[in-house]
Motif scaffolding. Structure first.
Motif, PDB file in Angstrom:
ATOM      1  N   VAL A   6       0.608  -0.901  -0.008  1.00  0.00           N
ATOM      2  CA  VAL A   6       0.086   0.068  -0.209  1.00  0.00           C
ATOM      3  C   VAL A   6       1.108   1.300  -0.061  1.00  0.00           C
ATOM      4  O   VAL A   6       1.816   1.610   0.796  1.00  0.00           O
ATOM      5  N   PRO A   7       0.835   1.900  -1.259  1.00  0.00           N
ATOM      6  CA  PRO A   7       1.940   3.157  -1.190  1.00  0.00           C
ATOM      7  C   PRO A   7       1.752   4.536  -0.634  1.00  0.00           C
ATOM      8  O   PRO A   7       0.992   4.746  -0.225  1.00  0.00           O
ATOM      9  N   LEU A   8       3.093   5.138   0.290  1.00  0.00           N
ATOM     10  CA  LEU A   8       2.437   6.556   0.411  1.00  0.00           C
ATOM     11  C   LEU A   8       1.471   6.900   0.393  1.00  0.00           C
ATOM     12  O   LEU A   8       1.117   7.587  -0.929  1.00  0.00           O
ATOM     13  N   GLY A   9       1.406   7.972   1.253  1.00  0.00           N
ATOM     14  CA  GLY A   9       0.437   9.202   1.014  1.00  0.00           C
ATOM     15  C   GLY A   9      -1.530   8.285   0.877  1.00  0.00           C
ATOM     16  O   GLY A   9      -2.582   9.122   0.931  1.00  0.00           O
ATOM     17  N   ARG A  28      11.396  14.583  -2.024  1.00  0.00           N
ATOM     18  CA  ARG A  28      13.047  14.403  -1.264  1.00  0.00           C
ATOM     19  C   ARG A  28      13.295  13.413  -1.132  1.00  0.00           C
ATOM     20  O   ARG A  28      13.916  12.254  -1.571  1.00  0.00           O
ATOM     21  N   ARG A  29      12.078  11.970   0.252  1.00  0.00           N
ATOM     22  CA  ARG A  29      12.184  10.786  -0.174  1.00  0.00           C
ATOM     23  C   ARG A  29      11.523  10.226  -1.155  1.00  0.00           C
ATOM     24  O   ARG A  29      12.184   8.767  -1.503  1.00  0.00           O
ATOM     25  N   LEU A  30      11.598  10.299  -2.089  1.00  0.00           N
ATOM     26  CA  LEU A  30      11.485   9.820  -3.471  1.00  0.00           C
ATOM     27  C   LEU A  30      12.304   9.988  -5.083  1.00  0.00           C
ATOM     28  O   LEU A  30      12.524   9.652  -5.816  1.00  0.00           O
ATOM     29  N   LEU A  31      14.006  10.600  -3.964  1.00  0.00           N
ATOM     30  CA  LEU A  31      14.685  10.846  -5.221  1.00  0.00           C
ATOM     31  C   LEU A  31      15.312   9.227  -5.222  1.00  0.00           C
ATOM     32  O   LEU A  31      15.632   8.037  -4.541  1.00  0.00           O
ATOM     33  N   GLY A  32      15.610   9.300  -7.261  1.00  0.00           N
ATOM     34  CA  GLY A  32      15.859   8.144  -7.812  1.00  0.00           C
ATOM     35  C   GLY A  32      15.103   7.222  -8.046  1.00  0.00           C
ATOM     36  O   GLY A  32      15.543   6.508  -8.846  1.00  0.00           O
ATOM     37  N   VAL A  33      13.379   7.516  -7.234  1.00  0.00           N
ATOM     38  CA  VAL A  33      12.437   6.845  -7.986  1.00  0.00           C
ATOM     39  C   VAL A  33      12.504   6.691  -9.688  1.00  0.00           C
ATOM     40  O   VAL A  33      12.450   7.761 -10.135  1.00  0.00           O
ATOM     41  N   VAL A  34      11.931   5.747  -9.934  1.00  0.00           N
ATOM     42  CA  VAL A  34      11.958   5.456 -11.624  1.00  0.00           C
ATOM     43  C   VAL A  34      11.101   5.982 -12.612  1.00  0.00           C
ATOM     44  O   VAL A  34      10.167   6.320 -11.050  1.00  0.00           O
ATOM     45  N   GLY A  62       2.377   7.483 -13.470  1.00  0.00           N
ATOM     46  CA  GLY A  62       2.897   7.030 -12.217  1.00  0.00           C
ATOM     47  C   GLY A  62       2.644   8.290 -10.541  1.00  0.00           C
ATOM     48  O   GLY A  62       2.924   9.296 -10.796  1.00  0.00           O
ATOM     49  N   LEU A  63       2.576   7.550 -10.441  1.00  0.00           N
ATOM     50  CA  LEU A  63       1.633   8.348  -8.832  1.00  0.00           C
ATOM     51  C   LEU A  63       2.203   7.973  -7.719  1.00  0.00           C
ATOM     52  O   LEU A  63       1.659   7.245  -6.719  1.00  0.00           O
ATOM     53  N   SER A  64       3.085   6.886  -6.992  1.00  0.00           N
ATOM     54  CA  SER A  64       3.598   6.047  -6.679  1.00  0.00           C
ATOM     55  C   SER A  64       5.671   6.177  -6.523  1.00  0.00           C
ATOM     56  O   SER A  64       5.713   5.757  -7.130  1.00  0.00           O
ATOM     57  N   GLY A 107       7.141   3.535  -8.830  1.00  0.00           N
ATOM     58  CA  GLY A 107       7.276   5.196 -10.226  1.00  0.00           C
ATOM     59  C   GLY A 107       6.377   5.648 -10.650  1.00  0.00           C
ATOM     60  O   GLY A 107       5.296   5.670 -10.031  1.00  0.00           O
ATOM     61  N   ILE A 108       7.033   6.835 -11.232  1.00  0.00           N
ATOM     62  CA  ILE A 108       5.953   8.322 -10.899  1.00  0.00           C
ATOM     63  C   ILE A 108       6.525   8.561 -12.219  1.00  0.00           C
ATOM     64  O   ILE A 108       7.921   9.304 -12.420  1.00  0.00           O
ATOM     65  N   ASP A 109       5.675  10.188 -12.444  1.00  0.00           N
ATOM     66  CA  ASP A 109       6.022  11.146 -13.167  1.00  0.00           C
ATOM     67  C   ASP A 109       5.974  13.071 -13.028  1.00  0.00           C
ATOM     68  O   ASP A 109       5.438  12.753 -11.472  1.00  0.00           O
ATOM     69  N   CYS A 110       6.405  13.584 -13.563  1.00  0.00           N
ATOM     70  CA  CYS A 110       6.515  14.814 -13.120  1.00  0.00           C
ATOM     71  C   CYS A 110       5.691  15.561 -11.794  1.00  0.00           C
ATOM     72  O   CYS A 110       5.386  15.756 -11.165  1.00  0.00           O
ATOM     73  N   SER A 111       4.403  15.735 -13.167  1.00  0.00           N
ATOM     74  CA  SER A 111       3.027  16.368 -11.850  1.00  0.00           C
ATOM     75  C   SER A 111       2.183  15.310 -11.077  1.00  0.00           C
ATOM     76  O   SER A 111       1.774  15.329 -10.222  1.00  0.00           O
ATOM     77  N   GLY A 112       3.094  13.537 -11.216  1.00  0.00           N
ATOM     78  CA  GLY A 112       2.816  12.861 -10.015  1.00  0.00           C
ATOM     79  C   GLY A 112       3.200  12.966  -8.683  1.00  0.00           C
ATOM     80  O   GLY A 112       2.421  12.374  -7.304  1.00  0.00           O
TER      81      GLY A 112
END
Length: 260
Positions: A98-101, A145-151, A156-158, A161-166
């Motif tokens: 279950v993802p962050l947020g 900042r906790r998501l630095l390095g995430v693909v 994507g919204l987790s 994997g995530i995109d810029c607006s996500g």
């Protein structure tokens, strides 16, 4: 009828018959509301997501359950990158990842470091480690900042994997603020600033001449941003490159911070 997502993270497509990466439009975490507009005979449903500004897309109807009215006074936010739900305190794994947020509504008092939570479609509460959730909203930049390095993943919204607006949407969601899903929508909803007025947590928006905003990043300090970069294929932090500086079209503050 209003429904709610019953899986850890549902992916929505623009075309259910062409489920390629390019046709992913967004994702929705467990418990998010979904307004069903159409159901096909093959079990696919066209929905809108009110938490993302009525964002439309298709997903399997089986990934939704009838929504109940949560007790908003008892909602906690998943603060781990991913949390696991179990069938009892420290029990058998019932729902991994279950993802962050993700917002979880408590179903009762905690027991021994575990919190019972309501899950759409589940016959009884599941249990999450108290250390994986929080009641106090996080700082958006700190969360990002906790998501630095995430693909980088389009739509994507987790943390998987995530995109810029996500990235912007998720960081502010964890702060308890709803922002629209896409970069151009976020730009429309933000309060413009004069260049040089920006501070940490504000937003940089980018567009080519005569075209709508196509990229967004979170200000770390003037001239430095954190963003999900399609070229780097990951979440990165650094100074604006010459190409970025040339297409910087708006410096803005999310409306929720306008007077802060």
């Amino acid at each position: 009828m209003t429904h709610a997502v019953r899986v850890p993270l549902a992916t929505l497509w623009s075309d259910p018959d062409d489920r390629t990466d390019a046709n992913v439009v967004t994702q929705a975490p467990l418990g998010d509301a979904a307004s069903v507009e159409e159901i096909r005979a093959d079990g696919w449903a066209r929905v809108r997501l009110p938490d993302q500004g009525d964002y439309p897309g298709w997903l399997p109807l089986a990934q939704l359950a009838e929504a109940s009215t949560p007790d908003v006074s008892s909602v906690s936010m998943v603060d781990a990158l991913f949390a696991d739900l179990r069938d009892a305190p420290n029990g058998t794994l019932a729902m991994p990842g279950v993802p962050l947020g993700t917002r979880l509504s408590a179903a009762g008092p905690p027991e021994g470091g575990w919190l019972p939570v309501c899950v759409p479609g589940a016959a009884k509460p599941l249990w999450v480690a108290e250390s994986d959730v929080c009641a106090k909203p996080a700082d958006p930049l700190a969360t990002a900042r906790r998501l630095l390095g995430v693909v980088y993943v389009w739509g994507g919204l987790s943390p998987g994997g995530i995109d810029c607006s996500g990235l912007v949407h998720l960081a502010w969601r964890c702060h308890g603020v709803r922002l629209p899903r896409d970069a151009h929508q976020q730009a429309d909803a933000a309060t413009p600033l004069a260049p040089g007025e920006e501070r940490a947590g504000d937003l940089y928006f980018f567009a080519h001449p005569g075209r709508r905003v196509h990229h967004v990043g979170i200000v770390v300090e003037p001239g430095v941003m954190l963003h999900a970069c399609g070229t780097a294929r990951s979440v990165v932090e650094g100074p604006l490159t010459p190409d970025r500086a040339a297409t910087l079209t708006l410096v803005a503050r999310p409306a929720a911070r306008a007077g802060s």
